[in-house]
Design a protein around this motif. Structure first.
Motif, PDB file in Angstrom:
ATOM      1  N   UNK A  52      53.078   3.063 -48.262  1.00  0.00           N
ATOM      2  CA  UNK A  52      51.973   2.495 -48.554  1.00  0.00           C
ATOM      3  C   UNK A  52      51.981   2.373 -49.950  1.00  0.00           C
ATOM      4  N   UNK A  53      52.712   3.475 -50.673  1.00  0.00           N
ATOM      5  CA  UNK A  53      52.979   3.465 -52.152  1.00  0.00           C
ATOM      6  C   UNK A  53      53.866   2.236 -52.523  1.00  0.00           C
ATOM      7  N   UNK A  54      55.042   2.255 -51.531  1.00  0.00           N
ATOM      8  CA  UNK A  54      56.168   1.242 -51.906  1.00  0.00           C
ATOM      9  C   UNK A  54      55.429  -0.202 -51.884  1.00  0.00           C
ATOM     10  N   UNK A  55      54.443  -0.583 -50.926  1.00  0.00           N
ATOM     11  CA  UNK A  55      53.918  -1.754 -50.860  1.00  0.00           C
ATOM     12  C   UNK A  55      53.014  -1.895 -52.084  1.00  0.00           C
ATOM     13  N   UNK A  56      52.188  -0.757 -52.522  1.00  0.00           N
ATOM     14  CA  UNK A  56      51.657  -0.966 -53.737  1.00  0.00           C
ATOM     15  C   UNK A  56      52.341  -1.604 -54.834  1.00  0.00           C
ATOM     16  N   UNK A  57      53.627  -0.695 -54.951  1.00  0.00           N
ATOM     17  CA  UNK A  57      54.496  -1.257 -56.094  1.00  0.00           C
ATOM     18  C   UNK A  57      55.038  -2.432 -56.059  1.00  0.00           C
ATOM     19  N   UNK A  58      55.217  -2.929 -54.871  1.00  0.00           N
ATOM     20  CA  UNK A  58      55.816  -4.360 -54.631  1.00  0.00           C
ATOM     21  C   UNK A  58      54.706  -5.576 -54.919  1.00  0.00           C
ATOM     22  N   UNK A  59      53.462  -5.023 -54.615  1.00  0.00           N
ATOM     23  CA  UNK A  59      52.542  -6.034 -54.913  1.00  0.00           C
ATOM     24  C   UNK A  59      52.147  -6.142 -56.492  1.00  0.00           C
ATOM     25  N   UNK A  60      52.460  -5.082 -57.137  1.00  0.00           N
ATOM     26  CA  UNK A  60      52.220  -4.851 -58.651  1.00  0.00           C
ATOM     27  C   UNK A  60      53.672  -5.036 -59.516  1.00  0.00           C
ATOM     28  N   UNK A  61      54.785  -5.884 -59.081  1.00  0.00           N
ATOM     29  CA  UNK A  61      55.893  -5.866 -59.808  1.00  0.00           C
ATOM     30  C   UNK A  61      55.723  -6.572 -61.061  1.00  0.00           C
ATOM     31  N   UNK A  72      59.506  10.850 -53.075  1.00  0.00           N
ATOM     32  CA  UNK A  72      60.534   9.893 -52.998  1.00  0.00           C
ATOM     33  C   UNK A  72      61.992  10.824 -52.971  1.00  0.00           C
ATOM     34  N   UNK A  73      61.619  12.028 -52.889  1.00  0.00           N
ATOM     35  CA  UNK A  73      62.784  12.868 -52.706  1.00  0.00           C
ATOM     36  C   UNK A  73      63.611  12.633 -51.364  1.00  0.00           C
ATOM     37  N   UNK A  74      64.759  12.564 -51.292  1.00  0.00           N
ATOM     38  CA  UNK A  74      65.542  12.185 -50.314  1.00  0.00           C
ATOM     39  C   UNK A  74      65.545  10.777 -49.825  1.00  0.00           C
ATOM     40  N   UNK A  75      65.041   9.768 -50.730  1.00  0.00           N
ATOM     41  CA  UNK A  75      65.121   8.350 -50.397  1.00  0.00           C
ATOM     42  C   UNK A  75      66.377   8.030 -51.112  1.00  0.00           C
ATOM     43  N   UNK A  76      67.045   8.646 -52.074  1.00  0.00           N
ATOM     44  CA  UNK A  76      68.127   8.348 -52.756  1.00  0.00           C
ATOM     45  C   UNK A  76      67.979   7.667 -54.053  1.00  0.00           C
ATOM     46  N   UNK A  77      66.580   7.634 -54.582  1.00  0.00           N
ATOM     47  CA  UNK A  77      66.283   7.036 -55.748  1.00  0.00           C
ATOM     48  C   UNK A  77      64.639   7.605 -56.123  1.00  0.00           C
ATOM     49  N   UNK A  78      64.353   7.893 -57.417  1.00  0.00           N
ATOM     50  CA  UNK A  78      63.324   7.969 -57.881  1.00  0.00           C
ATOM     51  C   UNK A  78      62.454   7.078 -57.678  1.00  0.00           C
ATOM     52  N   UNK A  79      61.022   7.188 -57.813  1.00  0.00           N
ATOM     53  CA  UNK A  79      60.013   6.313 -57.901  1.00  0.00           C
ATOM     54  C   UNK A  79      60.198   5.239 -58.927  1.00  0.00           C
ATOM     55  N   UNK A  80      60.578   5.830 -60.037  1.00  0.00           N
ATOM     56  CA  UNK A  80      60.868   4.739 -61.267  1.00  0.00           C
ATOM     57  C   UNK A  80      61.937   4.025 -60.926  1.00  0.00           C
ATOM     58  N   UNK A  81      63.185   4.530 -60.425  1.00  0.00           N
ATOM     59  CA  UNK A  81      64.475   3.894 -60.105  1.00  0.00           C
ATOM     60  C   UNK A  81      64.058   2.750 -59.044  1.00  0.00           C
ATOM     61  N   UNK A  82      63.218   3.078 -58.040  1.00  0.00           N
ATOM     62  CA  UNK A  82      62.703   2.121 -57.057  1.00  0.00           C
ATOM     63  C   UNK A  82      62.075   0.839 -57.758  1.00  0.00           C
ATOM     64  N   UNK A  83      61.038   1.293 -58.556  1.00  0.00           N
ATOM     65  CA  UNK A  83      60.414   0.222 -59.141  1.00  0.00           C
ATOM     66  C   UNK A  83      61.357  -0.724 -60.060  1.00  0.00           C
ATOM     67  N   UNK A  84      62.188  -0.039 -60.798  1.00  0.00           N
ATOM     68  CA  UNK A  84      63.279  -0.945 -61.469  1.00  0.00           C
ATOM     69  C   UNK A  84      63.970  -1.767 -60.542  1.00  0.00           C
ATOM     70  N   UNK A  85      64.589  -1.234 -59.485  1.00  0.00           N
ATOM     71  CA  UNK A  85      65.316  -1.998 -58.248  1.00  0.00           C
ATOM     72  C   UNK A  85      64.560  -3.108 -57.904  1.00  0.00           C
ATOM     73  N   UNK A  86      63.123  -3.055 -57.489  1.00  0.00           N
ATOM     74  CA  UNK A  86      62.457  -4.191 -57.040  1.00  0.00           C
ATOM     75  C   UNK A  86      62.240  -5.349 -57.799  1.00  0.00           C
ATOM     76  N   UNK A  87      62.215  -4.793 -59.160  1.00  0.00           N
ATOM     77  CA  UNK A  87      61.706  -5.772 -60.245  1.00  0.00           C
ATOM     78  C   UNK A  87      63.237  -6.549 -60.501  1.00  0.00           C
ATOM     79  N   UNK A  88      64.169  -6.094 -60.307  1.00  0.00           N
ATOM     80  CA  UNK A  88      65.523  -6.734 -60.702  1.00  0.00           C
ATOM     81  C   UNK A  88      65.943  -7.720 -59.343  1.00  0.00           C
ATOM     82  N   UNK A  89      65.296  -7.100 -58.267  1.00  0.00           N
ATOM     83  CA  UNK A  89      65.516  -8.053 -56.942  1.00  0.00           C
ATOM     84  C   UNK A  89      64.814  -9.236 -57.064  1.00  0.00           C
ATOM     85  N   UNK A  90      63.391  -8.953 -57.595  1.00  0.00           N
ATOM     86  CA  UNK A  90      62.750 -10.334 -57.448  1.00  0.00           C
ATOM     87  C   UNK A  90      63.377 -11.035 -58.737  1.00  0.00           C
ATOM     88  N   UNK A  91      63.640 -10.435 -59.737  1.00  0.00           N
ATOM     89  CA  UNK A  91      64.062 -11.302 -60.926  1.00  0.00           C
ATOM     90  C   UNK A  91      65.438 -12.258 -60.483  1.00  0.00           C
TER      91      UNK A  91
END
Length: 311
Positions: free
Chosen positions: A208-217, A242-261
């Motif tokens: 749910x949180x990842x979806x929220x981040x994706x919708x607000x990139x 986000x522990x155990x996912x391989x990235x922090x919440x901030x890193x996830x947000x940055x990665x998604x933004x760069x993928x969109x870019x």
């Protein structure tokens, strides 16, 4: 084979439906050496979802193997998650054997020999994912192959999501990428639950949180405090999710933004200015976008576009 893509929408993802007798799997799956019940013609439907793709199929009795010749003839390195809807398929790889029954799933590795067998009719879906998309986010990657992924809320969400995606015959590229990204996240969740890392409720909240981040990139003012409040959790618990996912919440947000870019930069042609790509991807300035893009991809945005256009 029918191509059911929208011919008037060149940016749409393509759907292939194999309805001719014979072996259609070579156009939809990875290369396999397969034997089918001659009385039952297999049928498949494939939909591309960005980098992953998903294939649904119906077959009769079937056996097959992927060995060195088939692996050499495969372009790229993939993992595949098999989801059985009706019937049973047996997978064998690296000395492990698992029985994938209706409602369960299993992951197999596309770069290693593998065998499959089904004694009767079978209805299944298989999602193919570049190994790099999984390896960075799944701890102890090799341990998850050919292990039964039992029925769970997250697995049902994955199969349901793919079923909905398969029904869309004219997804535009952004929608296809979003669908594929969500499917990979759901697979991560199902694998995490199989390993006992997290509960279903925690994984559903994380999705749910990842979806929220994706919708607000595109919001450059988005903060983790805002994300936590919008999803009724504390910032501390947000970090724990986000522990155990391989990235922090901030890193996830940055990665998604760069993928969109990157999609906007390479898929829009020269008419969309780089500065506009930065704005739409949530960066507060073209210079911060350029630095982040160069760090991630090793080249400046304008150079990446020039190389893409030249190719």
């Amino acid at each position: 084979m029918r191509d059911t893509s929208a011919h008037d929408n060149p940016s749409a993802t393509r759907t292939f439906v194999d309805d001719a007798p014979g072996i259609p799997f070579m156009t939809s799956h990875l290369p396999w050496n397969l034997e089918f019940d001659p009385a039952v013609a297999p049928t498949t439907t494939r939909v591309d979802l960005g980098e992953p793709w998903v294939v649904s199929c119906r077959v009769g009795r079937m056996s097959g193997r992927r060995r060195a010749p088939e692996i050499r003839n495969t372009q790229g390195e993939y993992a595949a998650v098999l989801m059985v809807h009706s019937g049973t398929e047996i997978l064998t790889q690296q000395g492990r054997t698992t029985e994938v029954r209706a409602g369960t799933a299993a992951l197999w590795d596309g770069v290693r020999p593998v065998e499959c067998f089904s004694a009767a009719s079978l209805v299944k879906s298989t999602m193919f994912i570049p190994r790099a998309l999984l390896a960075g986010a799944v701890p102890d990657f090799d341990s998850v192959f050919v292990r039964t992924i039992e029925n769970s809320a997250t697995l049902r969400l994955l199969t349901g999501w793919l079923d909905v995606s398969m029904r869309q015959t004219a997804l535009d590229r952004d929608a296809a990428h979003t669908a594929g990204r969500m499917a990979v996240d759901l697979l991560h969740s199902a694998l995490a639950r199989t390993r006992g890392d997290v509960s279903d409720s925690r994984e559903v909240l994380l999705l749910q949180i990842k979806d929220f981040l994706d919708r607000n990139l595109g919001d450059p003012d988005l903060t983790l405090d805002m994300v936590a409040r919008a999803n009724a959790v504390s910032v501390r618990y947000l970090h724990m999710l986000f522990q155990g996912t391989g990235e922090t919440a901030r890193e996830f947000l940055r990665r998604r933004r760069l993928e969109r870019a990157q999609r906007l930069l390479l898929g829009s042609g020269p008419e969309l200015p780089v500065a506009e790509v930065a704005v739409r991807s949530g960066f507060d300035s073209p210079s911060s976008f350029s630095r982040a893009y160069r760090t991630r991809f090793g080249v400046a945005p304008r150079e990446a576009r020039r190389q893409s256009t030249a190719a």
